[in-house]
Design a protein around this motif. Structure first.
Motif, PDB file in Angstrom:
ATOM      1  N   LYS A   1       0.929  -1.249   0.070  1.00 24.31           N
ATOM      2  CA  LYS A   1      -0.075   0.003   0.093  1.00 24.31           C
ATOM      3  C   LYS A   1       0.756   1.204   0.182  1.00 24.31           C
ATOM      4  N   SER A   2       2.059   1.328   0.888  1.00 23.73           N
ATOM      5  CA  SER A   2       2.802   2.510   1.133  1.00 23.73           C
ATOM      6  C   SER A   2       3.585   2.841  -0.359  1.00 23.73           C
ATOM      7  N   THR A   3       4.063   1.532  -0.650  1.00 24.55           N
ATOM      8  CA  THR A   3       4.868   1.677  -2.039  1.00 24.55           C
ATOM      9  C   THR A   3       3.945   2.144  -3.095  1.00 24.55           C
ATOM     10  N   THR A   4       2.710   1.847  -3.416  1.00 24.32           N
ATOM     11  CA  THR A   4       1.869   2.310  -4.061  1.00 24.32           C
ATOM     12  C   THR A   4       1.537   3.895  -4.272  1.00 24.32           C
ATOM     13  N   MET A   5       1.382   4.166  -2.698  1.00 21.24           N
ATOM     14  CA  MET A   5       1.295   5.766  -2.647  1.00 21.24           C
ATOM     15  C   MET A   5       2.306   6.361  -2.989  1.00 21.24           C
ATOM     16  N   ARG A   6       3.618   5.814  -2.674  1.00 18.63           N
ATOM     17  CA  ARG A   6       4.649   6.752  -3.151  1.00 18.63           C
ATOM     18  C   ARG A   6       4.965   6.697  -4.373  1.00 18.63           C
ATOM     19  N   LEU A   7       4.593   5.673  -5.332  1.00 17.37           N
ATOM     20  CA  LEU A   7       4.690   5.439  -6.691  1.00 17.37           C
ATOM     21  C   LEU A   7       3.685   6.693  -7.073  1.00 17.37           C
ATOM     22  N   VAL A   8       2.709   6.601  -6.829  1.00 20.21           N
ATOM     23  CA  VAL A   8       1.537   7.706  -7.381  1.00 20.21           C
ATOM     24  C   VAL A   8       2.030   9.288  -7.129  1.00 20.21           C
ATOM     25  N   CYS A   9       2.788   9.408  -6.025  1.00 16.20           N
ATOM     26  CA  CYS A   9       3.405  10.610  -5.517  1.00 16.20           C
ATOM     27  C   CYS A   9       4.759  11.033  -6.157  1.00 16.20           C
ATOM     28  N   GLY A  10       5.264   9.950  -6.998  1.00 12.97           N
ATOM     29  CA  GLY A  10       6.501  10.146  -7.615  1.00 12.97           C
ATOM     30  C   GLY A  10       7.808  10.197  -6.733  1.00 12.97           C
ATOM     31  N   LEU A  11       7.694   9.587  -5.612  1.00 14.76           N
ATOM     32  CA  LEU A  11       8.816   9.368  -4.565  1.00 14.76           C
ATOM     33  C   LEU A  11       9.551   8.264  -4.902  1.00 14.76           C
ATOM     34  N   ASP A  12       9.093   7.179  -5.505  1.00 16.15           N
ATOM     35  CA  ASP A  12       9.584   6.204  -5.948  1.00 16.15           C
ATOM     36  C   ASP A  12       9.534   5.968  -7.449  1.00 16.15           C
ATOM     37  N   ARG A  13      10.124   5.544  -8.329  1.00 17.40           N
ATOM     38  CA  ARG A  13      10.001   5.222  -9.509  1.00 17.40           C
ATOM     39  C   ARG A  13       9.462   3.877  -9.926  1.00 17.40           C
ATOM     40  N   PRO A  14       8.535   3.818 -10.760  1.00 14.49           N
ATOM     41  CA  PRO A  14       8.201   2.487 -10.919  1.00 14.49           C
ATOM     42  C   PRO A  14       8.953   1.659 -11.941  1.00 14.49           C
ATOM     43  N   ASP A  15       9.028   0.343 -11.775  1.00 10.62           N
ATOM     44  CA  ASP A  15       9.846  -0.463 -12.751  1.00 10.62           C
ATOM     45  C   ASP A  15       9.079  -0.726 -13.977  1.00 10.62           C
TER      46      ASP A  15
END
Lengths: 276, 325
Positions: free
Chosen positions: B46-60
């Motif tokens: 869940k947190s990873t998904t939210m971070r991906l939505v917010c551009g904090l993490d780059r999706p693979d």
């Protein structure tokens, strides 16, 4: 606790607010205690040590052991005036440079910062500019304070003025060196992202590695030593190039700036690529 | 067709950390005007998904957009999206006011709004205090204040109830419902089904980084609270025949005879019929029952069961029956 205000408004113009991002970085840096403490440490150590050195030289002026100092005060006075005080004082700027960026990572504040400036590079650029400006003001005041206090202490023995060849360049160059030193440390802080590790790396590069390389005999080692970031950078604080120096003052400063630009570029690339 | 400005869309979103796949080809959309619960056990992604939505993490792989644009392409993002992420995001040496002030400055938002959101979350009195001294609950309130700073049309809240007292939890719940009623998009994660059942209009359930359910909360509750009865009988074939004839379903539990000791008869789960009816059927067929226990699946249980198996289970492809526990 009241209710929220009206419905969401429309998307803002599609441009970064540069004045806003710069103002935000200023708010960040002025609102934590480490900034004030580091700068106070820098000013106190730099001025304190410089005055001690000048006072000691003045008090032992006619003793035979003081002869090398007498000579250097005529050929390269700024190295004596600035060397010790800023040699120690710069460590406080290094620590602050690292903390300014690494503390964002260790505290998690980087997430807030990047949610606000998701393109990331404007944040890094603003951080560099704001920190450089702060360093410039504090370093300029400190360097001139050291110049005028130490020359006053030595006035009875030797007259040193900004009008003498190389002295003004070395004084302004010393300010430039301190500013770049802080940015150099910041770049390493941004690359390593851990305060303790980054401070260790910077101190190692500034204090430990150059003298060790200096111990290695031979011209290649001598050149490597001459191109080490702070060894090269500190040449700008000399009144004139010395026989043992590999580089001229301006060349040395250029090499130091190049080191800093390369590290900063690495910092920028990783900032864009890494997960926050 | 234009995309609603408050629509969050994830398409084939994938994120790996080394050998672990945290989020796997996740596709969903979060619509404005309702509270969408993002459910999953801890570690579900869940947190990873939210971070991906917010551009904090780059999706693979895959994309996440808000109103059709990637978060990184939003120029004053806090005016569009307010995010409260699970991990700490405040310098402990900085006051709450200065934390909000620097965020406001990046967006060209004036200092008056900082005072407004401080009052909104009830931190007006401690605004000058260093955030490092805040309790977990006060930290959450500061995070909510930061999320509300730009009066955004989209809110992402990762476990907003964490550390809040019951009064605070009630306040956040009302707050989120009000925001959704104003037409905003409210996407809120939780690992507690009970919390979501009273708050969310719609649910997106994930487990092990994969989508498990994407349906309305009432649909999820109705389906999940289906009754079942545990039956033990030494004559299962005969009983199954009669139960099937009466419209029920009898399935094995995976607990064959003997495992619970003392030579107990094998256990089965019957759905579609209540316990008295099963008893009557058994009596009419002269079948011996060793156990007849009505089982009420709680929402929490249903959720655990769903996420543990990580079975794909969406509105489009519903499995025929629940897997017995």
């Amino acid at each position: 606790m009241t209710t929220v205000t009206g419905p969401a408004r429309d998307v803002a113009p599609a441009r970064d607010s540069w004045p806003g991002i710069l103002r935000a970085e200023w708010t960040k840096i002025r609102s934590v205690r480490s900034t004030v403490w580091s700068l106070v440490a820098f000013v106190v150590v730099a001025i304190g040590f410089s005055i001690v050195v000048a006072t000691v030289i003045a008090s032992v002026w006619d003793k035979p052991g003081n002869h090398p100092n007498q000579v250097q005060l005529h050929t390269d006075p700024t190295t004596i005036l600035y060397g010790t005080g800023f040699g120690f004082g710069q460590l406080a700027l290094c620590v602050l440079g690292v903390i300014v960026i690494s503390s964002e990572y260790t505290t998690g504040a980087i997430r807030s910062s990047l949610l606000a400036v998701p393109r990331r590079l404007p944040m890094l650029a603003a951080k560099v500019l704001v920190f450089a400006a702060l360093e410039l003001v504090v370093s300029a005041v400190t360097v001139f304070a050291v110049f005028f206090s130490t020359t006053a202490i030595l006035h009875g023995h030797v007259v040193i003025t900004l009008g003498q060849p190389g002295v003004l360049r070395a004084t302004l160059g010393g300010i430039g060196y301190l500013v770049v030193m802080g940015i150099f440390a910041m770049a390493i802080g941004g690359l390593i992202r851990h305060t303790a590790g980054a401070i260790a790396a910077v101190i190692g590069l500034v204090l430990v590695v150059p003298p060790l390389i200096g111990l290695i005999p031979g011209t290649i080692a001598n050149h490597i030593h001459g191109y080490m970031p702070t060894v090269a950078g500190q040449l700008i604080g000399q009144t004139a190039q010395q026989p043992a120096d590999v580089l001229s003052p301006w060349q040395g400063f250029g090499v130091f700036c190049l080191w800093t630009v390369v590290l900063l570029a690495g910092c920028a690339v990783l900032l864009l690529r890494r997960d926050a | 067709m234009s995309i609603p400005p408050g629509l969050i869309e994830a398409r084939e979103l994938t994120k790996r950390f080394g050998a672990t796949t945290a989020v796997s080809r996740l596709t969903f959309s979060v619509e404005p005007g309702r509270v969408t619960g993002f459910l999953g056990p801890n570690g579900a992604g869940k947190s990873t998904t939210m971070r991906l939505v917010c551009g904090l993490d780059r999706p693979d792989g895959g994309t996440a957009t808000i109103g059709g644009r990637a978060y990184r392409d939003l120029r004053r993002p806090l005016k569009t999206v307010g995010a409260l992420l699970e991990a700490k995001a405040v310098h402990p040496g900085r006051s709450a006011r200065n934390h909000l002030l620097f965020l406001a400055q990046t967006q060209g938002i004036g200092p008056r709004r900082v005072e407004e959101v401080l009052d909104l979350v009830g931190l007006g009195g401690v605004a000058g205090k260093r955030a490092g001294g805040f309790s977990l609950g006060m930290g959450q309130r500061l995070g909510i204040a930061a999320a509300m700073l730009g009066d955004p049309r989209v809110l992402l809240l990762d476990e907003p109830g964490n550390g809040l007292d019951p009064e605070g939890i009630r306040w956040v719940r009302t707050f989120m419902r009000d925001l959704a009623a104003e037409g905003r998009t409210v996407f809120v994660s939780s690992h507690l089904m009970s919390e979501m059942s009273v708050l969310a209009d719609h649910l997106i359930v994930i487990g092990r980084g994969e989508l498990i359910a994407d349906c309305s909360t009432s649909d999820f509750i109705q389906r999940s609270s289906e009754k079942s009865v545990l039956v033990r009988t030494p004559d299962p074939d005969h009983l199954r025949e009669l139960i099937t004839a009466a419209g029920g379903t009898m399935t094995e539990t995976g607990d064959p005879a003997g495992t619970t000791g003392g030579g107990a008869a094998p256990a089965f789960v019957v759905t579609g019929l209540d316990a008295p009816r099963i008893g009557e059927i058994a009596a009419s067929g002269r079948i011996v029952l060793h156990e007849l226990t009505p089982r009420l699946a709680s929402l929490e249980e249903a959720f655990m069961e769903l996420t543990a198996g990580a079975v794909e289970y969406t509105e489009a492809s519903r499995p025929p029956g629940r897997t017995p526990s």
